[in-house]
Motif scaffolding. Structure first.
Motif, PDB file in Angstrom:
ATOM      1  N   GLY A   1      11.308  40.708  10.842  1.00 51.02           N
ATOM      2  CA  GLY A   1      11.069  42.074  11.296  1.00 51.02           C
ATOM      3  C   GLY A   1      12.260  42.981  11.133  1.00 51.02           C
ATOM      4  O   GLY A   1      13.294  42.638  10.550  1.00 51.02           O
ATOM      5  N   THR A   2      12.107  44.192  11.668  1.00 53.31           N
ATOM      6  CA  THR A   2      13.191  45.165  11.662  1.00 53.31           C
ATOM      7  C   THR A   2      14.197  44.820  12.752  1.00 53.31           C
ATOM      8  O   THR A   2      13.933  43.977  13.620  1.00 53.31           O
ATOM      9  N   LEU A   3      15.345  45.475  12.722  1.00 53.12           N
ATOM     10  CA  LEU A   3      16.361  45.215  13.735  1.00 53.12           C
ATOM     11  C   LEU A   3      15.818  45.502  15.131  1.00 53.12           C
ATOM     12  O   LEU A   3      16.043  44.720  16.072  1.00 53.12           O
TER      13      LEU A   3
ATOM     14  N   ALA B   1      19.963  48.143   7.052  1.00 58.22           N
ATOM     15  CA  ALA B   1      18.582  48.521   6.758  1.00 58.22           C
ATOM     16  C   ALA B   1      17.917  49.280   7.897  1.00 58.22           C
ATOM     17  O   ALA B   1      16.767  49.715   7.756  1.00 58.22           O
ATOM     18  N   SER B   2      18.623  49.455   8.994  1.00 60.36           N
ATOM     19  CA  SER B   2      18.035  50.110  10.157  1.00 60.36           C
ATOM     20  C   SER B   2      18.225  51.627  10.096  1.00 60.36           C
ATOM     21  O   SER B   2      19.301  52.114   9.716  1.00 60.36           O
ATOM     22  N   PRO B   3      17.218  52.408  10.494  1.00 59.25           N
ATOM     23  CA  PRO B   3      17.391  53.865  10.552  1.00 59.25           C
ATOM     24  C   PRO B   3      18.219  54.300  11.757  1.00 59.25           C
ATOM     25  O   PRO B   3      18.606  55.469  11.846  1.00 59.25           O
ATOM     26  N   LEU B   4      18.490  53.383  12.694  1.00 57.51           N
ATOM     27  CA  LEU B   4      19.254  53.729  13.881  1.00 57.51           C
ATOM     28  C   LEU B   4      20.754  53.749  13.584  1.00 57.51           C
ATOM     29  O   LEU B   4      21.278  52.847  12.930  1.00 57.51           O
ATOM     30  N   ALA B   5      21.434  54.780  14.052  1.00 52.81           N
ATOM     31  CA  ALA B   5      22.883  54.823  13.956  1.00 52.81           C
ATOM     32  C   ALA B   5      23.476  53.735  14.845  1.00 52.81           C
ATOM     33  O   ALA B   5      22.820  53.238  15.764  1.00 52.81           O
ATOM     34  N   PRO B   6      24.724  53.332  14.590  1.00 49.25           N
ATOM     35  CA  PRO B   6      25.338  52.306  15.434  1.00 49.25           C
ATOM     36  C   PRO B   6      25.282  52.641  16.924  1.00 49.25           C
ATOM     37  O   PRO B   6      25.015  51.754  17.753  1.00 49.25           O
TER      38      PRO B   6
ATOM     39  N   GLU C   1      23.018  54.430  18.445  1.00 46.28           N
ATOM     40  CA  GLU C   1      21.636  54.259  18.892  1.00 46.28           C
ATOM     41  C   GLU C   1      21.285  52.776  19.024  1.00 46.28           C
ATOM     42  O   GLU C   1      20.576  52.370  19.950  1.00 46.28           O
ATOM     43  N   THR C   2      21.793  51.973  18.098  1.00 43.51           N
ATOM     44  CA  THR C   2      21.579  50.527  18.194  1.00 43.51           C
ATOM     45  C   THR C   2      22.230  49.971  19.444  1.00 43.51           C
ATOM     46  O   THR C   2      21.645  49.133  20.149  1.00 43.51           O
ATOM     47  N   ALA C   3      23.446  50.440  19.742  1.00 45.31           N
ATOM     48  CA  ALA C   3      24.133  49.993  20.948  1.00 45.31           C
ATOM     49  C   ALA C   3      23.340  50.367  22.197  1.00 45.31           C
ATOM     50  O   ALA C   3      23.191  49.550  23.126  1.00 45.31           O
ATOM     51  N   ALA C   4      22.814  51.588  22.220  1.00 46.06           N
ATOM     52  CA  ALA C   4      22.035  52.023  23.381  1.00 46.06           C
ATOM     53  C   ALA C   4      20.747  51.225  23.514  1.00 46.06           C
ATOM     54  O   ALA C   4      20.354  50.827  24.615  1.00 46.06           O
ATOM     55  N   ARG C   5      20.082  50.994  22.381  1.00 43.46           N
ATOM     56  CA  ARG C   5      18.840  50.217  22.411  1.00 43.46           C
ATOM     57  C   ARG C   5      19.101  48.797  22.897  1.00 43.46           C
ATOM     58  O   ARG C   5      18.361  48.253  23.719  1.00 43.46           O
ATOM     59  N   THR C   6      20.172  48.201  22.430  1.00 38.68           N
ATOM     60  CA  THR C   6      20.533  46.846  22.834  1.00 38.68           C
ATOM     61  C   THR C   6      20.805  46.788  24.330  1.00 38.68           C
ATOM     62  O   THR C   6      20.326  45.884  25.032  1.00 38.68           O
ATOM     63  N   ALA C   7      21.557  47.750  24.827  1.00 36.13           N
ATOM     64  CA  ALA C   7      21.874  47.781  26.257  1.00 36.13           C
ATOM     65  C   ALA C   7      20.619  48.001  27.091  1.00 36.13           C
ATOM     66  O   ALA C   7      20.445  47.377  28.145  1.00 36.13           O
ATOM     67  N   ASP C   8      19.726  48.880  26.627  1.00 34.62           N
ATOM     68  CA  ASP C   8      18.484  49.123  27.362  1.00 34.62           C
ATOM     69  C   ASP C   8      17.650  47.849  27.485  1.00 34.62           C
ATOM     70  O   ASP C   8      16.913  47.674  28.468  1.00 34.62           O
TER      71      ASP C   8
END
Length: 592
Positions: free
Chosen positions: A12-14, A38-43, A45-52
């Motif tokens: 899947g996607t990140l 390959a992810s459309p999320l900026a670093p 945004e990825t950090a925030a998503r991971t923390a959430d």
């Protein structure tokens, strides 16, 4: 201990991978660089998503071909590293994996490698990052963990440590005892993977055939003990490259991975899982069908009698000796074929078995039962088979048989028991099923066997509790199109005299599988038989095998009803196998 999983393990996607890891219960992730690219999320945004999602980014990986190279090449690597460290700062990741070089430009010079890694660590320290140096099993000059550690020790930099990877260590046959010489605080990271024992190029082995701990043949638990004894207190992290995992459902794969770590912790004595309650036998096999008449006719011809009926459901209990088969005519869903849908396992403590299953993430199945029904603990196996924990006929515990009203019908007095159950597995869940039955049910796996089918090759692996306990055989169909939903399963019954049994079955009209004459010509060439013995097998369609110790195995098969058939086996002389040599004959005959 904290548990982490590399995003490369999952499909899947990140974002999908992070979600799967979180839902499974992991504490952190290793982010594989390609997943971020390959992810459309900026670093950020990825950090925030991971923390959430309640996750921590434990490692960013990998950096390659850094050390022991000409100065101009190293200068370009430092420039690249500065960009990557900036990305890591935006991600909130504080440890980077650096793999030993495979570059043809790398030279065999440990002093140069240590000096350049120290300069890389200087740069990393400016960003608050640690460098974990790992020996790839196919590294050009550094390919063992002890060699990598000597370079790290020589560099003697506070931001430089080592990463230990069970695959890279065990695939080369390295002795993990030397891990005791590494200070725990210099083991910056630990990556865990198992693999089937194979004779092949280690790079291809690594890229395609890794699996979760407990699914392969490596002593991952032994390695982990050495790492913990050295004082490592970081996360247990899974890094598995596997072609099947890359196509499978990410959520299921993540759950399977976490289950493997829970079992691994138990193996090394650092967890408090409920103790396994190993089943002592098979209480029953349950067939689900929309048309019970054909299977009832076959069971009758095989000497079974309909002994009881459930007081509130369209379920009949068929018995012969100690063998019990439930025929459930209340099948629902899209399929109407007769299938082996559930297994009742005898256990000393059904409630404890259920607690163990829950702790190892096995999904409990809700039961629709009337007030008077006996409460039964049940879980779903990875292939969807319902597994029920039973106590049959014990006065101190409720028995599932109390839900059945016995009839006046009587059957033969033939001694019959369930020898084993053979369950065809969906394409993506074979290794998951092996781990499930090994950890949740406490069964011990046998070696994997590859069997020839007329249209392909499929794997088979048996698991058993003891010589007289339950035996399961897990089969993997040759292609994804012929998965566990379409392939037949079977129940094998043990008999004392298979020749007499087959004569009785045939006289009663049972449809038995026809075996080609060529098979018996080959048997005559392979083995010596008593006078008339081989002719009897040829006449009755009985298959034969003999092990190296002289143990013998005689067996035969019925024709298939829906997606179920039966096998009758006679073991002697300590034979513990399942007649794998005869599987191609059976498969070809069933194809016809």
């Amino acid at each position: 201990m904290r548990k982490s999983i590399a995003t490369v393990c999952l499909s899947g996607t990140l974002t999908e991978k992070l979600t799967a890891a979180s839902r499974a219960g992991f504490d952190g992730v290793e982010i594989f660089e390609n997943d971020l690219l390959a992810s459309p999320l900026a670093p950020e945004e990825t950090a925030a998503r991971t923390a959430d999602l309640g996750l921590r980014i434990d490692l960013y990986q990998p950096m390659r071909d850094i050390e022991a190279v000409p100065e101009e090449v190293f200068a370009r690597s430092l420039r690249r590293a500065r960009h990557k460290f900036e990305v890591m700062r935006r991600l909130g990741a504080d440890t980077v994996l650096v793999c030993s070089s495979v570059s043809p430009q790398a030279v065999d010079d440990d002093a140069l490698a240590a000096e350049q890694l120290s300069r890389l660590a200087d740069l990393a320290q400016e960003f608050g990052i640690r460098v974990a140096y790992e020996a790839l099993a196919w590294g050009r000059h550094v390919n063992t963990y002890d060699h990598a550690w000597r370079i790290v020790a020589t560099a003697d930099h506070p931001a430089l440590g080592t990463c230990l990877d069970s695959f890279h260590i065990l695939s080369r046959g390295s002795d993990p005892k030397g891990i005791a010489d590494i200070p725990g605080d210099k083991i910056f990271f630990l990556q865990l993977a198992d693999a089937p024992l194979m004779a092949m190029d280690v790079l291809q082995w690594s890229r395609h055939y890794r699996c979760f701990p407990g699914q392969g043949g490596f002593d991952v638990a032994g390695l982990l003990r050495h790492v913990l004894n050295a004082g490592y207190d970081g996360p247990l992290s899974l890094e598995v490259f596997n072609d099947v995992f890359r196509q499978a459902d990410a959520g299921r794969t993540a759950l399977d991975g976490l289950r493997s770590l829970l079992a691994l912790e138990e193996n090394v004595g650092v967890s408090l899982l409920p103790a396994p309650v190993v089943p002592s036998g098979v209480a029953f096999a349950e067939l689900a069908t929309s048309d019970p008449e054909p299977v009832g006719e076959l069971l009758t011809a095989l000497g079974f009698h309909r002994a009881a009926r459930h007081h509130g459901k369209p379920v009949d209990l068929w018995e012969q000796g100690e063998a019990r088969v439930l025929v459930n005519a209340g099948i629902t869903g899209r399929r109407s074929d007769t299938t082996l849908a559930a297994v009742g396992l005898e256990t000393a403590d059904p409630a404890a078995s259920a607690r163990r299953a829950e702790a190892l993430l096995a999904p409990a199945l809700p039961k629709r039962r009337a007030a008077q029904d006996v409460p039964l603990e049940s879980i779903a196996a990875p292939d969807g088979t319902e597994v029920l924990f039973c106590a049959t006929g014990r006065p101190e515990l409720p028995s599932w048989t109390d839900d059945f009203g016995y009839t006046a019908e009587s059957g033969t007095a033939t001694a019959l028991t369930i020898d084993h159950l053979a369950l065809t597995q969906p394409w993506h869940h074979f290794d998951e099923s092996v781990l499930f039955h090994r950890t949740v049910l406490g069964l011990s796996p046998h070696d994997t066997v590859e069997l020839a089918d007329p249209y392909g090759l499929f794997r088979s692996r048996a698991l058993s509790a003891s010589s007289d306990g339950p035996r399961l055989v897990l089969n993997l169909a040759p292609t994804p199109e012929e998965d566990g939903e379409t392939r037949a399963r079977h129940v094998a019954f043990a008999v004392d005299d298979i020749v007499a049994g087959v004569r009785r079955f045939r006289a009663a009209g049972a449809g038995l599988l026809r075996v080609p004459a060529n098979y018996y010509d080959d048997l005559e060439a392979r083995f010596e038989f008593a006078e008339g013995e081989l002719e009897t097998y040829r006449e009755l369609g009985i298959l034969y095998d003999r092990d190296e110790r002289g143990g013998e195995f005689r067996h035969c098969y019925t024709e298939t009803v829906g997606r179920v058939f039966f096998e009758f086996v006679q073991r002697s002389g300590g034979y513990a196998g399942f007649g794998a040599a005869n599987a191609p004959i059976r498969l070809a005959a069933q194809r016809r």
